[in-house]
Design a protein around this motif. Structure first.
Motif, mmCIF file in Angstrom:
data_model
loop_
_atom_site.group_PDB
_atom_site.id
_atom_site.type_symbol
_atom_site.label_atom_id
_atom_site.label_comp_id
_atom_site.label_asym_id
_atom_site.label_seq_id
_atom_site.Cartn_x
_atom_site.Cartn_y
_atom_site.Cartn_z
ATOM 1 N N GLY A 176 -3.450 17.106 -20.786
ATOM 2 C CA GLY A 176 -2.164 17.790 -20.748
ATOM 3 C C GLY A 176 -1.393 17.520 -19.476
ATOM 4 N N VAL A 177 -2.109 17.397 -18.341
ATOM 5 C CA VAL A 177 -1.437 17.113 -17.076
ATOM 6 C C VAL A 177 -0.775 15.734 -17.115
ATOM 7 N N ALA A 178 -1.526 14.728 -17.587
ATOM 8 C CA ALA A 178 -0.942 13.389 -17.697
ATOM 9 C C ALA A 178 0.187 13.368 -18.720
ATOM 10 N N PHE A 179 0.006 14.097 -19.813
ATOM 11 C CA PHE A 179 1.050 14.182 -20.835
ATOM 12 C C PHE A 179 2.311 14.821 -20.252
ATOM 13 N N ALA A 180 2.117 15.875 -19.453
ATOM 14 C CA ALA A 180 3.254 16.549 -18.825
ATOM 15 C C ALA A 180 3.954 15.640 -17.820
ATOM 16 N N GLN A 181 3.175 14.803 -17.106
ATOM 17 C CA GLN A 181 3.784 13.861 -16.172
ATOM 18 C C GLN A 181 4.694 12.877 -16.902
ATOM 19 N N GLY A 182 4.220 12.391 -18.044
ATOM 20 C CA GLY A 182 5.063 11.495 -18.837
ATOM 21 C C GLY A 182 6.306 12.187 -19.357
ATOM 22 N N LEU A 183 6.147 13.409 -19.860
ATOM 23 C CA LEU A 183 7.304 14.158 -20.354
ATOM 24 C C LEU A 183 8.282 14.465 -19.233
ATOM 25 N N TRP A 184 7.752 14.793 -18.046
ATOM 26 C CA TRP A 184 8.619 15.075 -16.905
ATOM 27 C C TRP A 184 9.448 13.853 -16.529
ATOM 28 N N PHE A 185 8.821 12.687 -16.513
ATOM 29 C CA PHE A 185 9.557 11.482 -16.169
ATOM 30 C C PHE A 185 10.652 11.203 -17.213
ATOM 31 N N ILE A 186 10.318 11.371 -18.490
ATOM 32 C CA ILE A 186 11.310 11.152 -19.549
ATOM 33 C C ILE A 186 12.459 12.148 -19.412
ATOM 34 N N ALA A 187 12.133 13.410 -19.109
ATOM 35 C CA ALA A 187 13.176 14.425 -18.941
ATOM 36 C C ALA A 187 14.061 14.104 -17.745
ATOM 37 N N GLN A 188 13.458 13.650 -16.652
ATOM 38 C CA GLN A 188 14.234 13.292 -15.474
ATOM 39 C C GLN A 188 15.146 12.104 -15.758
ATOM 40 N N PHE A 189 14.616 11.131 -16.491
ATOM 41 C CA PHE A 189 15.419 9.968 -16.852
ATOM 42 C C PHE A 189 16.596 10.395 -17.731
ATOM 43 N N GLY A 190 16.328 11.249 -18.713
ATOM 44 C CA GLY A 190 17.393 11.728 -19.584
ATOM 45 C C GLY A 190 18.444 12.520 -18.835
ATOM 46 N N ALA A 191 18.014 13.308 -17.832
ATOM 47 C CA ALA A 191 18.973 14.078 -17.038
ATOM 48 C C ALA A 191 19.880 13.161 -16.233
ATOM 49 N N ARG A 192 19.340 12.074 -15.699
ATOM 50 C CA ARG A 192 20.176 11.125 -14.957
ATOM 51 C C ARG A 192 21.212 10.478 -15.872
ATOM 52 N N VAL A 193 20.783 10.140 -17.074
ATOM 53 C CA VAL A 193 21.726 9.550 -18.027
ATOM 54 C C VAL A 193 22.809 10.559 -18.404
ATOM 55 N N ALA A 194 22.397 11.813 -18.633
ATOM 56 C CA ALA A 194 23.355 12.847 -19.019
ATOM 57 C C ALA A 194 24.372 13.105 -17.912
ATOM 58 N N GLN A 195 23.962 12.996 -16.656
ATOM 59 C CA GLN A 195 24.865 13.224 -15.533
ATOM 60 C C GLN A 195 25.517 11.938 -15.054
ATOM 61 N N ARG A 196 25.352 10.872 -15.831
ATOM 62 C CA ARG A 196 25.968 9.570 -15.536
ATOM 63 C C ARG A 196 25.565 9.036 -14.163
ATOM 64 N N LEU A 197 24.317 9.252 -13.803
ATOM 65 C CA LEU A 197 23.768 8.692 -12.574
ATOM 66 C C LEU A 197 23.047 7.389 -12.907
ATOM 67 N N PRO A 198 23.209 6.368 -12.097
ATOM 68 C CA PRO A 198 22.554 5.088 -12.402
ATOM 69 C C PRO A 198 21.042 5.176 -12.249
ATOM 70 N N VAL A 199 20.338 4.306 -12.934
ATOM 71 C CA VAL A 199 18.882 4.238 -12.867
ATOM 72 C C VAL A 199 18.476 2.823 -12.499
ATOM 73 N N THR A 200 17.318 2.692 -11.896
ATOM 74 C CA THR A 200 16.808 1.371 -11.548
ATOM 75 C C THR A 200 16.106 0.746 -12.743
ATOM 76 N N GLU A 201 15.969 -0.578 -12.690
ATOM 77 C CA GLU A 201 15.252 -1.279 -13.757
ATOM 78 C C GLU A 201 13.779 -0.892 -13.765
ATOM 79 N N LEU A 202 13.237 -0.521 -12.589
ATOM 80 C CA LEU A 202 11.852 -0.071 -12.530
ATOM 81 C C LEU A 202 11.679 1.233 -13.302
ATOM 82 N N GLU A 203 12.658 2.125 -13.233
ATOM 83 C CA GLU A 203 12.594 3.371 -13.981
ATOM 84 C C GLU A 203 12.700 3.120 -15.481
ATOM 85 N N VAL A 204 13.494 2.123 -15.872
ATOM 86 C CA VAL A 204 13.600 1.779 -17.290
ATOM 87 C C VAL A 204 12.261 1.257 -17.806
ATOM 88 N N SER A 205 11.614 0.395 -17.033
ATOM 89 C CA SER A 205 10.303 -0.112 -17.438
ATOM 90 C C SER A 205 9.277 1.005 -17.506
#
Length: 419
Positions: A176-205
């Motif tokens: 569950g901890v590892a699963f939550a880490q993955g979900l947290w990263f996805i949520a953070q990525f989605g929040a950056r997209v929603a707020q129109r903040l740029p992301v790095t290619e490393l974050e996309v990978s």
């Protein structure tokens, strides 16, 4: 007062917009509460990839009496494969899930029992006859065929789910901890997209790895993690000598086992463990083996397509150079379309090209057969491997030149209800 607040708000938003569209030094920050460093970006991505991959990989039961170093190296090899080719690992997880589900329904056992059977967790309790006539009990060969399971089904049912899970090195909390880490990263990525903040290619990978690992977790949720000892469930055979230790399979052979999924050179009667990517036995039913191999292929194709499509999401992103931008676009497009293309050509190869009928022995059909063979065996796989290598290296080369907007952190307060 309202006009003053409105003016301040406009100036703040204009300042953020200027930071997003104008380059700035990587570690410069005026507001430490609303900014992140390059170290934070790289560390967050690497820890997410490591945590997700390390926990999501569920190895089969290894040969007995393995050293700690050998077990660690065995796990690391699977992790390397999961990083290099996560779509193949997802296909293997799906193949094992479907087979474990079918076994659990057919023999009226739990899904955990089905996974434990498919990963080589049940072995016979053989008898070793010494030269002086004394008898010593030792581990026999793994129970991996349906005929073997029919013989030992009563003993298998006596093994409780709790006894199997007790051998597992992971529980719901660690997963569950590892699963939550993955979900947290996805949520953070989605929040950056929603707020129109740029992301790095490393974050996309990293997002692509996290998404595929989520599928792996769900498919293997009931599979015991990192089991090192099998369960003996019956003493029905006599052996005059101990079974030979299973030879260490080279990394390229492990990849080949993942690709074909049939293990035609494996005989459970003459081995003491199953291969790393073992699922179903050809000795029982060749039709079943090919069926689950097709499941592996189709799921792997879908996973690879999703993996490539996520990389295509930053098609219009700014890169340090036009060459890197077009390399990224080309490789992302190849990773997206090549798996399905190779699968279709392979179907054509099996259904038409390799069929020996007189009309296919003409020169045009011979050329077509050779072309498909070359494409399936050499050209397209090579292009796919090259594209994957570039998608692994470009995210790190682009870190040398980042816009200031990359370092603006997500404003989580906009997601919290407030007045």
């Amino acid at each position: 007062m309202l006009l003053r607040c409105l003016l301040v708000s406009l100036l703040i938003h204009k300042g953020i917009a200027d930071q997003i569209h104008h380059p700035a030094p990587a570690d410069s920050c005026e507001d430490v509460n609303n900014r992140r460093r390059l170290f934070d970006i790289v560390w967050g991505c690497l820890t997410t990839i490591f945590a997700c991959t390390w926990i999501s990989v569920h190895p089969n039961v290894p040969p007995p009496k393995q050293s700690s170093l050998a077990l660690l190296w065995r796990r690391l090899k699977l992790m390397i494969i999961a990083v290099i080719a996560p779509e193949l690992m997802v296909g293997f997880a799906a193949e094992q899930f479907f087979f474990a589900t079918r076994i659990s329904r057919e023999f009226q056992i739990s899904l955990t029992h089905g996974f434990f059977f498919s990963m080589g967790g049940f072995v016979t309790d053989g008898i070793f006859v010494c030269g002086d006539g004394s008898v010593r009990r030792t581990g026999g060969h793994p129970i991996v065929t349906k005929s073997q399971l029919n013989t030992h089904i009563s003993a298998v049912r006596e093994v409780t789910v709790e006894a199997i899970l007790d051998k597992s090195k992971g529980d719901a909390l660690s997963k569950g901890v590892a699963f939550a880490q993955g979900l947290w990263f996805i949520a953070q990525f989605g929040a950056r997209v929603a707020q129109r903040l740029p992301v790095t290619e490393l974050e996309v990978s990293t997002l692509a790895f996290a998404v595929l690992n989520l599928f792996m977790w769900l498919l293997w949720w009931k599979k015991p993690l990192d089991v090192q000892d099998a369960v003996r469930v019956g003493a029905t055979e006599k052996t005059l000598q101990t079974l030979p230790q299973a030879p260490q399979r080279r990394l390229y052979r492990v990849f080949a086992d993942m690709l074909d999924g049939l293990h035609v050179d494996y005989n459970p009667i003459t081995s003491n463990s199953v291969p790393p990517f073992w699922v179903v036995s050809l000795h029982d039913n060749q039709t079943d083996a090919k069926l689950y191999s097709h499941v592996h292929d189709y799921v792997a194709v879908i996973a690879a397509t999703v993996f490539g499509a996520i990389h295509c999401a930053v098609w219009k992103a700014n890169f340090p150079s036009p060459e890197e931008q077009w390399m990224w676009r080309s490789c992302a497009l190849l990773v997206t379309i090549l798996p399905l293309t190779m699968r279709l050509i392979r179907e054509l190869w099996w259904r038409l090209i390799l069929v020996r009928v007189p009309r296919l022995e003409t020169l045009p059909w011979t050329v077509l057969r050779l072309s498909c063979t070359t494409a399936c065996v050499a050209v397209l796989p090579s292009l796919y491997v090259i594209a994957r290598i570039f998608l692994l290296t470009i995210p790190f080369t682009t870190l040398r030149s980042l816009s200031a907007g990359i370092f603006v952190d997500v404003d989580w307060s906009v997601y919290i209800p407030h007045l």
